[in-house]
Each structure stands twice: as C-alpha cells, then as structure tokens.
Design a protein around this motif. Structure first.
Motif, PDB file in Angstrom:
ATOM      1  N   TYR A  92       0.801  -1.217   0.000  1.00 48.95           N
ATOM      2  CA  TYR A  92       0.000   0.000   0.000  1.00 48.95           C
ATOM      3  C   TYR A  92       0.838   1.273   0.000  1.00 48.95           C
ATOM      4  CZ  TYR A  92      -4.610  -2.047   0.130  1.00 48.95           C
ATOM      5  OH  TYR A  92      -5.761  -2.705  -0.223  1.00 48.95           O
ATOM      6  N   THR A  93       2.118   1.158   0.279  1.00 44.45           N
ATOM      7  CA  THR A  93       2.976   2.337   0.139  1.00 44.45           C
ATOM      8  C   THR A  93       3.248   2.647  -1.332  1.00 44.45           C
ATOM      9  OG1 THR A  93       5.038   1.060   0.255  1.00 44.45           O
ATOM     10  CG2 THR A  93       4.111   1.849   2.336  1.00 44.45           C
ATOM     11  N   ARG A  94       3.019   1.656  -2.202  1.00 44.68           N
ATOM     12  CA  ARG A  94       3.341   1.830  -3.622  1.00 44.68           C
ATOM     13  C   ARG A  94       2.149   1.737  -4.550  1.00 44.68           C
ATOM     14  NH1 ARG A  94       5.316  -2.544  -4.942  1.00 44.68           N
ATOM     15  NH2 ARG A  94       5.312  -3.723  -3.000  1.00 44.68           N
ATOM     16  N   ARG A  95       1.068   1.157  -4.091  1.00 40.77           N
ATOM     17  CA  ARG A  95      -0.009   0.721  -4.978  1.00 40.77           C
ATOM     18  C   ARG A  95      -0.566   1.830  -5.863  1.00 40.77           C
ATOM     19  NH1 ARG A  95      -3.428  -3.281  -6.214  1.00 40.77           N
ATOM     20  NH2 ARG A  95      -5.701  -3.014  -6.162  1.00 40.77           N
ATOM     21  N   ARG A  96      -0.832   2.993  -5.336  1.00 38.12           N
ATOM     22  CA  ARG A  96      -1.426   4.080  -6.120  1.00 38.12           C
ATOM     23  C   ARG A  96      -0.463   5.249  -6.328  1.00 38.12           C
ATOM     24  NH1 ARG A  96      -7.172   3.629  -6.228  1.00 38.12           N
ATOM     25  NH2 ARG A  96      -7.880   1.833  -5.002  1.00 38.12           N
ATOM     26  N   LYS A  97       0.814   5.036  -6.038  1.00 32.25           N
ATOM     27  CA  LYS A  97       1.746   6.159  -6.051  1.00 32.25           C
ATOM     28  C   LYS A  97       2.817   6.060  -7.125  1.00 32.25           C
ATOM     29  CE  LYS A  97       1.086   6.724  -1.076  1.00 32.25           C
ATOM     30  NZ  LYS A  97       1.713   6.689   0.263  1.00 32.25           N
ATOM     31  N   ILE A  98       2.905   4.923  -7.802  1.00 32.32           N
ATOM     32  CA  ILE A  98       3.972   4.742  -8.797  1.00 32.32           C
ATOM     33  C   ILE A  98       3.606   5.381 -10.127  1.00 32.32           C
ATOM     34  CG2 ILE A  98       5.252   2.974 -10.098  1.00 32.32           C
ATOM     35  CD1 ILE A  98       5.132   1.209  -7.676  1.00 32.32           C
ATOM     36  N   GLY A  99       2.345   5.566 -10.393  1.00 39.03           N
ATOM     37  CA  GLY A  99       1.905   6.112 -11.670  1.00 39.03           C
ATOM     38  C   GLY A  99       0.660   5.405 -12.133  1.00 39.03           C
ATOM     39  N   PRO A 100       0.056   5.865 -13.220  1.00 42.15           N
ATOM     40  CA  PRO A 100      -1.200   5.266 -13.677  1.00 42.15           C
ATOM     41  C   PRO A 100      -1.039   3.850 -14.226  1.00 42.15           C
ATOM     42  CG  PRO A 100      -0.441   6.934 -15.226  1.00 42.15           C
ATOM     43  CD  PRO A 100       0.449   7.034 -14.030  1.00 42.15           C
ATOM     44  N   HIS A 101       0.174   3.488 -14.631  1.00 36.42           N
ATOM     45  CA  HIS A 101       0.388   2.165 -15.211  1.00 36.42           C
ATOM     46  C   HIS A 101       1.553   1.474 -14.509  1.00 36.42           C
ATOM     47  CE1 HIS A 101      -2.371   3.125 -18.457  1.00 36.42           C
ATOM     48  NE2 HIS A 101      -1.704   4.255 -18.644  1.00 36.42           N
ATOM     49  N   GLN A 102       1.357   0.207 -14.228  1.00 38.39           N
ATOM     50  CA  GLN A 102       2.404  -0.591 -13.597  1.00 38.39           C
ATOM     51  C   GLN A 102       2.298  -2.031 -14.098  1.00 38.39           C
ATOM     52  OE1 GLN A 102       2.138  -0.836  -9.347  1.00 38.39           O
ATOM     53  NE2 GLN A 102       4.063  -1.915  -9.108  1.00 38.39           N
ATOM     54  N   ALA A 103       3.443  -2.653 -14.355  1.00 45.97           N
ATOM     55  CA  ALA A 103       3.475  -4.053 -14.782  1.00 45.97           C
ATOM     56  C   ALA A 103       4.436  -4.812 -13.872  1.00 45.97           C
ATOM     57  CB  ALA A 103       3.909  -4.173 -16.231  1.00 45.97           C
ATOM     58  N   PHE A 104       4.051  -6.024 -13.486  1.00 41.87           N
ATOM     59  CA  PHE A 104       4.898  -6.807 -12.597  1.00 41.87           C
ATOM     60  C   PHE A 104       4.569  -8.285 -12.760  1.00 41.87           C
ATOM     61  CE2 PHE A 104       1.127  -5.407 -10.361  1.00 41.87           C
ATOM     62  CZ  PHE A 104       0.655  -6.548  -9.735  1.00 41.87           C
ATOM     63  N   GLU A 105       5.517  -9.125 -12.337  1.00 47.78           N
ATOM     64  CA  GLU A 105       5.314 -10.572 -12.336  1.00 47.78           C
ATOM     65  C   GLU A 105       5.026 -11.025 -10.912  1.00 47.78           C
ATOM     66  OE1 GLU A 105       8.880 -12.266 -13.832  1.00 47.78           O
ATOM     67  OE2 GLU A 105       8.581 -11.561 -15.897  1.00 47.78           O
ATOM     68  N   THR A 106       4.217 -12.057 -10.780  1.00 51.39           N
ATOM     69  CA  THR A 106       3.959 -12.633  -9.467  1.00 51.39           C
ATOM     70  C   THR A 106       3.912 -14.150  -9.575  1.00 51.39           C
ATOM     71  OG1 THR A 106       2.482 -12.604  -7.539  1.00 51.39           O
ATOM     72  CG2 THR A 106       1.432 -12.510  -9.693  1.00 51.39           C
ATOM     73  N   ASP A 107       4.520 -14.821  -8.601  1.00 51.35           N
ATOM     74  CA  ASP A 107       4.466 -16.288  -8.576  1.00 51.35           C
ATOM     75  C   ASP A 107       3.400 -16.712  -7.582  1.00 51.35           C
ATOM     76  OD1 ASP A 107       6.169 -15.212  -6.638  1.00 51.35           O
ATOM     77  OD2 ASP A 107       7.254 -17.076  -6.371  1.00 51.35           O
ATOM     78  N   LEU A 108       2.704 -17.786  -7.925  1.00 49.82           N
ATOM     79  CA  LEU A 108       1.544 -18.236  -7.164  1.00 49.82           C
ATOM     80  C   LEU A 108       1.845 -19.501  -6.376  1.00 49.82           C
ATOM     81  CD1 LEU A 108      -1.170 -17.698  -9.934  1.00 49.82           C
ATOM     82  CD2 LEU A 108      -0.345 -16.063  -8.229  1.00 49.82           C
ATOM     83  N   MET A 109       1.028 -19.754  -5.380  1.00 44.62           N
ATOM     84  CA  MET A 109       1.226 -20.909  -4.515  1.00 44.62           C
ATOM     85  C   MET A 109       1.092 -22.228  -5.271  1.00 44.62           C
ATOM     86  SD  MET A 109       2.001 -19.814  -1.513  1.00 44.62           S
ATOM     87  CE  MET A 109       1.832 -21.360  -0.618  1.00 44.62           C
ATOM     88  N   ASP A 110       0.356 -22.224  -6.375  1.00 45.48           N
ATOM     89  CA  ASP A 110       0.177 -23.469  -7.132  1.00 45.48           C
ATOM     90  C   ASP A 110       1.280 -23.694  -8.162  1.00 45.48           C
ATOM     91  OD1 ASP A 110      -0.418 -21.667  -9.136  1.00 45.48           O
ATOM     92  OD2 ASP A 110      -2.516 -22.249  -9.349  1.00 45.48           O
ATOM     93  N   GLY A 111       2.319 -22.833  -8.149  1.00 44.06           N
ATOM     94  CA  GLY A 111       3.454 -23.007  -9.049  1.00 44.06           C
ATOM     95  C   GLY A 111       3.385 -22.195 -10.321  1.00 44.06           C
ATOM     96  N   ARG A 112       2.268 -21.562 -10.580  1.00 44.31           N
ATOM     97  CA  ARG A 112       2.134 -20.757 -11.797  1.00 44.31           C
ATOM     98  C   ARG A 112       2.724 -19.359 -11.613  1.00 44.31           C
ATOM     99  NH1 ARG A 112      -4.074 -21.221 -13.512  1.00 44.31           N
ATOM    100  NH2 ARG A 112      -4.352 -21.302 -11.230  1.00 44.31           N
TER     101      ARG A 112
END
Length: 283
Positions: free
Chosen positions: A59-79
């Motif tokens: 929440y320190t970054r969620r709405r403060k980085i800019g209107p567009h953001q792209a990132f990768e996330t790994d999931l608990m099921d391995g995806r």
C-alpha cells in the motif's frame, strides 16, 4: 479485475477466483484477499512469511507509482502471472493478468543450461563464482572454506588413453565427489581438470577432514573391453575465508595451496590460511 477506490474487488472471472479465493463468491478488499490466500495457501507467494508487512509495503506503492504498472507474481500453485495494473481517473484500479508459467519455465531451463558444465553436469565457473560472491556477503553470519581440486597428471591420462577416456575420468570424479558431498556444500568444474568446492559453516579443521574424505581412495575407473583400468588421484588446496577477502583473493590463496600440494608430490590436501600466507610474505 477492477477494484474500486476503496480497493474492494468488484468483479473477477472464474480463473481469478479459483486462484485467489478458492472459487468463493462475494466482495473482498485486496487486504482480505491477501490474508485469505496466506491462510489457505492460495494466490500470491509471500516469501517473507509476514502477510501484514507485505500488505503494508504494497500500500505504500499501490497508487503512487503512476497510472500504469506491470509486474510478475508467482503463485502458490506453481504458476506465474504477468500483471498489468492501470489506475483509472475515478480512482478504480484495473488489473489484467496473463499466465506466463511456460515462459518462466523456459527461462529457468535456459538459466540452468547457462550455469551448468555440459560434460559433468556440475555447476560451471559462472555459477560457482556467483555462489562465492553470495558466500562472501554472508561471511559475518556464516563462515566458509574454499578448495581448488585438480586431477593429478591429467595430461598423461589423455596422452595414454585418449581424450574420450579423459572425459570419462572427469565425469567419474565429478560423480564421486557429488555423491559423497551431498547437500553439504557446492561443487563445480571451472575449467579443464580443475574443480572448485565451497564448504559453508565449517572451520578449517573440519573442512580439511571433509576434503580428505572426498578425495581419498578414488577407485580405479574400468574402461571395459579388456582395456586397462585408469588409476588416478587428485590434489586439493584449501583455505578459509576471512572478512577482508575478495573473491579473487580467496581463490588465489586456494590456488597457492594447490600449487604446494602438487609440489609436495600430489595426491594430498594442503591448507593455506590468510595468516600463514601473510607470514610467508613477511618472512
């Protein structure tokens, strides 16, 4: 997946709900989604193990980085998912996720290939020096020892039995040490008949005993078809890391110790500490 200005999920398709909510229906805030996933082992992997700290940092970054953001996330099921996030003028956030699991697996395969010696299957020079840099960064909490190991008179083996037999010797030795070492350290081939060994959490005496065990009593290598077996030995130079060491310094000291082992007749382990190295320079 749109979240309103209060970060409450307004809509999610079946795939998203299956990943983050186990298929549950209803309206949830992002914090509730993350807490539910952490408790039920679904959704995003939280490596720190502290979901509240993860949420606070998010929440320190969620709405403060800019209107567009792209990132990768790994999931608990391995995806793995690639997420595109857009903050809309009304304060809502739209997130679109794309499954990139196959791409990440390909990246991992390529990375492993780039860090593996193709002949022996051991870590290669690049990988071992990366591990050495990490070990030096952890010196304050986890001391370690390093050894350079060399197969004795390897050129003579190639000259007498041929290069294919020499390659077989390298694989034979690599398999032997890898089997005996297990998970107690990291072992790699850094070129020709030379190998490098990292032994974390050991003082120099313990490391020397371990190295003697790894290199002693190498069984002859049978060539088959009525040919002579290859009898070979290995020499090693061992040193302990010190707080002031660079990667170059500790490898150089191990190399000096290996030279002393060769000069003393081979088939042995020679230890050289930073203190004895400095004493030799002063003398």
């Amino acid at each position: 997946m749109p979240f309103d200005e209060q970060d409450r999920l307004q809509y999610a398709n079946a795939v998203y709900r299956g990943i983050f909510l186990g298929g549950r229906e209803g309206s949830f805030t992002l914090s509730e989604l993350l807490r539910y996933g952490f408790e039920h082992r679904t959704g995003t992997v939280i490596k720190s193990g502290d979901v509240e700290a993860f949420i606070a940092d998010l929440y320190t970054r969620r709405r403060k980085i800019g209107p567009h953001q792209a990132f990768e996330t790994d999931l608990m099921d391995g995806r793995w998912f690639f997420m595109n996030q857009t903050v809309l003028p009304n304060g809502w956030i739209l997130i679109v996720g794309t499954d990139i699991t196959a791409l990440k697996h390909n990246e991992k395969t390529l990375r492993q290939a780039a860090e593996t010696d193709p002949l022996t299957g051991l870590a290669n020079r690049r990988r071992m020096f990366s591990l050495l840099d990490r070990a030096l960064a952890r010196m304050a909490t986890e001391p370690f020892c390093l050894a350079l190991v060399d197969i004795d008179r390897f050129k003579g083996i190639n000259d007498r039995f041929g290069h294919p037999a020499g390659d077989t010797v390298l694989k034979h030795f690599a398999d032997r040490v890898r089997h005996r070492l297990g998970t107690a350290g990291s072992f790699g081939r850094i070129g020709g008949e030379e190998f490098i060994l990292l032994l974390p959490g050991l003082d120099i005496g313990e490391a020397e005993r371990r190295l003697h065990t790894l290199c002693a009593d190498i069984p002859p290598l049978p060539l088959g078809s009525g040919r002579s077996s290859i009898v070979y030995t290995a020499s090693a130079g061992l040193t302990a890391a010190s707080a002031s060491d660079s990667a170059e310094a500790i490898v150089h000291r191990a190399d000096q110790a290996l030279y002393l082992a060769k000069a003393a007749g081979r088939d042995r382990v020679t230890t050289l500490t930073r203190e004895t190295e400095l004493a030799g320079r002063i003398a």
